[in-house]
Design a protein around this motif. Structure first.
Motif, PDB file in Angstrom:
ATOM      1  N   THR A   6       1.746   5.389  -0.516  1.00 19.34           N
ATOM      2  CA  THR A   6       0.298   5.214  -0.659  1.00 19.34           C
ATOM      3  C   THR A   6      -0.016   3.731  -0.811  1.00 19.34           C
ATOM      4  O   THR A   6       0.547   3.064  -1.705  1.00 19.34           O
ATOM      5  CB  THR A   6      -0.224   5.975  -1.881  1.00 19.34           C
ATOM      6  N   ASN A   7      -0.873   3.210   0.058  1.00 16.72           N
ATOM      7  CA  ASN A   7      -1.316   1.818   0.002  1.00 16.72           C
ATOM      8  C   ASN A   7      -2.784   1.781  -0.444  1.00 16.72           C
ATOM      9  O   ASN A   7      -3.640   2.425   0.175  1.00 16.72           O
ATOM     10  CB  ASN A   7      -1.167   1.132   1.356  1.00 16.72           C
ATOM     11  N   THR A   8      -3.111   1.041  -1.478  1.00 16.21           N
ATOM     12  CA  THR A   8      -4.460   0.943  -2.034  1.00 16.21           C
ATOM     13  C   THR A   8      -4.869  -0.524  -2.113  1.00 16.21           C
ATOM     14  O   THR A   8      -4.105  -1.356  -2.639  1.00 16.21           O
ATOM     15  CB  THR A   8      -4.524   1.577  -3.434  1.00 16.21           C
ATOM     16  N   THR A   9      -6.068  -0.834  -1.576  1.00 13.57           N
ATOM     17  CA  THR A   9      -6.616  -2.194  -1.621  1.00 13.57           C
ATOM     18  C   THR A   9      -7.941  -2.171  -2.376  1.00 13.57           C
ATOM     19  O   THR A   9      -8.860  -1.420  -2.018  1.00 13.57           O
ATOM     20  CB  THR A   9      -6.830  -2.749  -0.200  1.00 13.57           C
ATOM     21  N   ARG A  10      -8.071  -2.992  -3.421  1.00 14.47           N
ATOM     22  CA  ARG A  10      -9.275  -3.055  -4.241  1.00 14.47           C
ATOM     23  C   ARG A  10      -9.831  -4.479  -4.224  1.00 14.47           C
ATOM     24  O   ARG A  10      -9.066  -5.447  -4.291  1.00 14.47           O
ATOM     25  CB  ARG A  10      -8.970  -2.637  -5.683  1.00 14.47           C
ATOM     26  N   GLN A  42       0.954  -0.592  -3.651  1.00 11.86           N
ATOM     27  CA  GLN A  42       1.737   0.311  -2.804  1.00 11.86           C
ATOM     28  C   GLN A  42       2.589   1.202  -3.703  1.00 11.86           C
ATOM     29  O   GLN A  42       3.400   0.709  -4.501  1.00 11.86           O
ATOM     30  CB  GLN A  42       2.638  -0.468  -1.837  1.00 11.86           C
TER      31      GLN A  42
END
Length: 531
Positions: free
Chosen positions: A276-280, A349
């Motif tokens: 899981t890739n997360t961009t904030r 990630q």
């Protein structure tokens, strides 16, 4: 020196001649046993200690080495079916040097040494075949280095390079292994062999490697590898279920007693690997802007009365909405501000490892005859807390109390009791046999003691009789010697020589009849005279 040796031999002959028949037999047998023991000890001490000269030798090399050893006159022994050659320990290094000068053992039968035999006349086909044989030999040697593998055979299928990649056939390999006695290859070792072969051959996919053992059992098949993956996953699920069942069973054995409960755990594990890739993005309102721009526009124009305004919905002008002031001028003003603020960015990630628990189902059966005051809800709450059961996840725990079937246990206990009884009876019979044998041996010794005692009594009586006879004969000879010649003639003796000859004949006859008693008597006389 010669006279001393002759005297000792004569003394030995006299001593040996004084032995009885039984003593002579024992002396001869004991002497032969000592001589044979000395000969065997000398041969054992003189025999050379053998050490391995070469091990795991090919049959062709073993034949050539044996011929060379025979030509050199070096003793040798063969072991492991001819694969190991042993020579005297003192000749190991000399023999290796001599055989190395003769090119033995030949290393051209396997491994990269095959490539050393190629020359300018080698064709392309021979070159490719030699390369494939070299690779197979090296892989065989590498696999045989595993502790559980006795021998290995590797075959490679190296297709020719095609012009178009889409038409290229895959490279495949097959491995046949023979394990050592009492050893087997576990799945991890099989995978080690697969990846070892695949990593050693260019373009070989681990899915295209087949491994089998000497019994014909396929350990790893070529293809997509689904079977191998499924087997590995099933083993992991089984191990997890057994671990959970063991934990619950240990607790229940302490509560209701061993053998009074049964536990079955079924686990649903997720082997999917998730990334899981997360961009904030975030900003700080108190931070100073990177840039701040303000744009202002003004416009003033002379106006006309009654003209101007804002266009209404009907398309006409609305004089009241105009920007004209009291003097009839039109004013316009526009202001625009732009601020560039710094924006923070966070990239996260997360990788979820396979093997997570999707659901867990536990079934427990208690023996109603042994539960006592324990209730099923109590057991259910205990198991729920022990395993971390999550109802939201779909986990379930079912506890039931039923009467157990003890027929198999009773039959096993009965069979065990019968086996113990049979074992005790066998021990008793063995003790009886041993006691009977001991009684027989004791009886034999007692009979031998009685016989010896009777023989000693008979020998004492015979000795007494001989002593009396000899004393009587000595008295008679003394009386005869004191008589005049006439009295001697009247007594039946012609002369003194006849008297002595008669006594000598009587003693010789006595010696023939009872040699042991006479010998003992003479030894007693000698001891008496010596004192």
């Amino acid at each position: 020196m010669r006279q001393q040796l002759t005297g000792r031999l004569q003394a030995f002959q006299r001593v040996f001649a004084s032995f009885t028949a039984g003593q002579k037999t024992v002396a001869v047998v004991g002497g032969l046993a000592l001589v044979m023991g000395a000969v065997l000890l000398f041969r054992w001490a003189a025999a050379p200690s053998y050490a391995p000269l070469f091990t795991n030798v090919a049959p062709a090399d073993a034949s050539a080495i044996v011929e060379q050893l025979e030509a050199d006159g070096t003793p040798y022994e063969l072991g492991d079916g001819g694969a190991t050659i042993l020579v005297p320990r003192a000749d190991v290094y000399d023999a290796r040097i001599r055989l190395s000068g003769e090119g033995l053992p030949s290393e051209g039968s396997s491994g990269y040494a095959i490539l050393d035999e190629q020359d300018l006349s080698t064709s392309q086909f021979q070159e490719q075949t030699g390369y494939k044989r070299a690779m197979e030999g090296e892989l065989q040697t590498t696999i045989e280095a595993l502790d559980s593998v006795e021998t290995a055979v590797v075959h490679l299928a190296l297709p020719q390079d095609e012009l178009f990649a889409d038409e290229q056939e895959p490279t495949t390999a097959s491995v046949l292994v023979e394990t050592r006695p009492g050893s087997d290859l576990d799945p991890e070792q099989v995978q080690a062999v697969v990846h070892l072969v695949a990593s050693s051959v260019e373009g070989l996919d681990p899915k295209q490697v087949t491994v089998a053992d000497s019994t014909g059992t396929v350990l790893s098949t070529s293809g997509d590898g689904f079977d191998t993956v499924a087997d590995t996953r099933s083993q992991q699920v089984k191990a997890f279920e057994e671990r959970m069942s063991g934990s619950v069973q240990d607790v229940l054995d302490r509560v209701v007693g061993a053998g009074n409960s049964a536990v079955k755990v079924t686990a649903d594990l997720n082997f999917d690997k998730t990334v899981t890739n997360t961009t904030r993005y975030f900003s700080d309102p108190d931070a100073v802007p990177l840039s701040d721009t303000t744009l202002t526009e003004t416009y003033t124009a002379p106006g006309q009365a009654g003209i101007g305004g804002v266009v209404g919905p009907d398309g006409g002008l609305d004089p009241a909405a105009g920007n004209a002031d009291e003097d009839g001028e039109t004013n316009y003003r526009k202001e625009q501000r732009t601020s560039d603020n710094a924006v923070g960015k966070t990239i996260e990630q997360r990788e979820a490892a396979p093997g997570t628990v999707d659901s867990l189902h536990v079934g427990i059966v208690l023996d109603s005859a042994s539960v006592g005051g324990i209730t099923t809800p109590e057991v259910q709450n205990l198991v729920t807390s022990a395993l971390g059961i999550d109802a939201d996840r779909g986990d379930t725990v079912e506890v039931s109390a039923m009467q157990f079937d003890r027929s198999a246990e009773e039959a096993a206990a009965k069979a065990l009791a019968e086996a113990k009884a049979a074992e005790k009876q066998a021990e008793l019979m063995s003790m009886l046999k041993t006691g009977a044998l001991a009684l027989v041996v004791a009886g034999i010794f007692f009979a031998a003691w009685l016989r010896g005692r009777k023989r000693r009594q008979a020998r004492d009586e015979a000795t007494t009789y001989v002593v009396e006879q000899l004393r009587r004969d000595a008295a008679e000879r003394t009386a005869v010697s004191t008589l005049p010649a006439a009295a001697a003639l009247e007594a039946g003796y012609d002369d003194e020589d006849d008297l002595r000859e008669s006594a000598r004949d009587e003693i010789a006859a006595l010696v023939e009849r009872q040699p042991e008693e006479v010998a003992q008597l003479l030894r007693g006389w000698l001891v008496g005279h010596g004192g």
